[in-house]
Design an enzyme around this catalytic site. Structure first.
Site, PDB file in Angstrom:
ATOM      1  N   ALA A 190       0.800  -1.225   0.000  1.00  0.00           N
ATOM      2  CA  ALA A 190       0.000   0.000   0.000  1.00  0.00           C
ATOM      3  C   ALA A 190       0.834   1.277   0.000  1.00  0.00           C
ATOM      4  CB  ALA A 190      -0.926   0.008   1.221  1.00  0.00           C
TER       5      ALA A 190
ATOM      6  N   ASP B 116       6.398  -8.285   5.661  1.00  0.00           N
ATOM      7  CA  ASP B 116       7.438  -8.607   4.688  1.00  0.00           C
ATOM      8  C   ASP B 116       7.042  -9.909   4.014  1.00  0.00           C
ATOM      9  OD1 ASP B 116       9.667  -9.238   3.227  1.00  0.00           O
ATOM     10  OD2 ASP B 116      11.057  -9.323   4.922  1.00  0.00           O
TER      11      ASP B 116
ATOM     12  N   TYR C 175      15.850 -20.732 -14.944  1.00  0.00           N
ATOM     13  CA  TYR C 175      15.234 -19.470 -14.566  1.00  0.00           C
ATOM     14  C   TYR C 175      15.195 -18.476 -15.723  1.00  0.00           C
ATOM     15  CZ  TYR C 175      14.215 -15.120 -12.099  1.00  0.00           C
ATOM     16  OH  TYR C 175      13.647 -13.939 -11.691  1.00  0.00           O
TER      17      TYR C 175
END
Length: 337
Positions: free
Chosen positions: A51, A104, A203
Site C-alpha cells: 500500500a 514482509d 530461470y
C-alpha cells in the site's frame, strides 16, 4: 529475455484492445474515482498489501476517502506510516481511518505476525486486497522461506495470508478477496507449475513473473470453488502502469518509460479495476466470483491455452494442493533457519 520498450508498447496496446470496453461503460482509462462514484464504505474494513506505492497507494486512498477503515500494509512500519500520512495529506481536513502495519512478504513468519496483529484489532475484514508484488528480477533469488522470489512474494505469501484470515473473512461476510494478477500471465509456462517448487528448471525472469501471475488467477478461481459462497474471490489485470514495480526491468530506461507513459495508465486508472473488484455490487449480481477482471469489468485471460487448459478447474485444484504442500515445506525451512 530482455523486454524492449517496443515490445512493452505493443503488448500494452494489444492488451488494451483485447480487454476493450465492458457492458458497464468502464474502459481502459476509467479512473478509480469514477468507479467509486456514489460509494459509501463507512463500516467496511480493507487490508491492502503493497500500500505504500503505485496502485496499492491509490487503492488505499480511494477506499479511505470513501469511508472504509484501511489497513495500510507495507514491507516496513516506516513505509506503511509514510503511506498513511501521505494519504491523509491528500485530504486535508478530512478524518480518514488508516492503520499502518508491516508485512514482509519474503517471510512467512512476518506474514503470521501481520495476521496476528490484525486479528488482535478485533475488527471485521470485508476486503482483502493482495496487491504487493515484484517483477522480472534479473537473476534468480529466493525468499527467506526458500521459494523463488517472484512466486514466493506474488503467490505463496499471499496464499498463506488468505488462509490465515479466511475465518475472519467468513465471519465478516459478505466479503471479498482481490488477487492482483496481470496480462503478463501470457508469458507463463504452465508445465513449470507441475514442479513441486512451482518454478521452471531454468530461470527466466519473465517466465517466472508470468507463472506467478497465472498463480494469482488460479488462486482466485480455486478459492472461490472452495469457499461457501460468503466470500467472493476474483483476480484482476490492472493494466500497464509505470510504477515502482518496473525497478528490475532490463532494457527499459527512464526516457523509454516516459515515452511509454503516453499509452500506459496512470496509477489512479490502474487502481480502477481493483476498486471495482473490491466494491462493485456487480461482483455479486453478475456472479463474477472466480473471474478475471480488466478495465473494471469481467474479461478473459490473455493466455491462449487458458480456456482449454483449465476449463474444468482440474489444474487450479492441483495447483492449490501443490501450493499447500510447498507452503508446509517452506514454513519448516524458515522456522528451522
Amino acid at each position: 529475455m530482455k523486454l524492449t520498450p517496443i515490445f512493452v508498447l505493443l503488448a500494452c496496446v494489444a492488451a488494451y484492445w483485447y480487454y476493450d470496453k465492458g457492458d458497464n461503460g468502464h474502459h481502459v482509462y476509467t479512473t478509480a474515482e469514477e468507479v467509486a462514484e456514489g460509494l459509501d464504505l463507512t463500516g467496511r474494513v480493507a487490508i491492502v498489501t503493497g500500500a505504500n506505492s503505485g496502485i496499492g497507494w491509490e487503492t488505499s486512498r480511494i477506499l479511505a476517502w470513501k469511508g472504509a477503515k484501511v489497513v495500510v500494509a507495507a514491507r516496513s512500519l516506516e513505509k506503511a506510516q509514510k503511506a498513511a500520512d501521505s494519504i491523509r495529506a491528500y485530504y486535508p481536513g478530512q478524518s480518514l481511518d488508516l492503520i499502518p502495519l508491516a508485512v514482509d512478504l519474503e517471510s512467512l513468519v512476518s506474514v503470521e505476525k501481520f495476521a496476528d496483529s490484525f486479528l488482535e484489532l478485533n475488527i471485521p475484514l470485508h476486503m482483502l486486497i493482495l496487491n504487493a508484488g515484484v517483477m522480472a528480477i534479473p537473476e534468480r533469488t529466493t525468499t527467506k522461506f526458500g521459494v523463488e522470489t517472484q512466486m514466493g512474494v506474488n503467490h505463496v505469501a499471499h496464499f498463506y495470508l488468505a488462509k490465515l484470515l479466511d475465518k475472519k473473512l467468513e465471519e465478516s461476510a459478505p466479503s471479498r478477496v482481490v488477487s492482483v494478477s496481470s496480462f503478463a500471465e501470457v508469458a507463463s509456462s504452465p508445465k513449470c507449475l507441475e514442479n513441486p517448487n512451482l518454478e521452471c528448471d531454468e530461470y527466466n525472469p519473465w517466465t517466472a513473473y508470468g507463472n506467478s501471475k497465472l498463480a494469482n488467477v488460479l488462486f482466485a478461481k480455486e478459492f472461490q470453488k472452495r469457499n461457501n459462497g460468503k466470500v467472493v474471490a476474483v483476480s484482476v489485470h490492472p493494466g500497464c502502469i509505470a510504477t515502482n514495480l518496473q525497478r528490475h526491468m532490463e532494457g527499459i530506461s527512464l526516457n523509454s518509460l516516459n515515452v511509454l507513459s503516453l499509452v500506459f495508465k496512470n496509477p489512479t486508472q490502474g487502481a480502477a479495476t481493483t476498486i471495482y473488484a473490491a466494491t462493485s455490487p456487480e461482483i455479486f449480481t453478475k456472479n463474477l466470483g472466480g473471474s478475471f477482471l480488466a478495465n473494471a469489468h469481467a474479461s478473459r485471460t490473455t493466455s491462449p491455452f487458458w480456456v482449454e487448459w483449465d476449463e474444468e478447474g482440474v489444474h487450479s485444484k492441483r495447483f492449490w494442493e501443490a501450493t499447500e504442500a510447498l507452503l508446509a515445506r517452506s514454513l519448516e525451512v524458515e522456522k528451522r533457519g
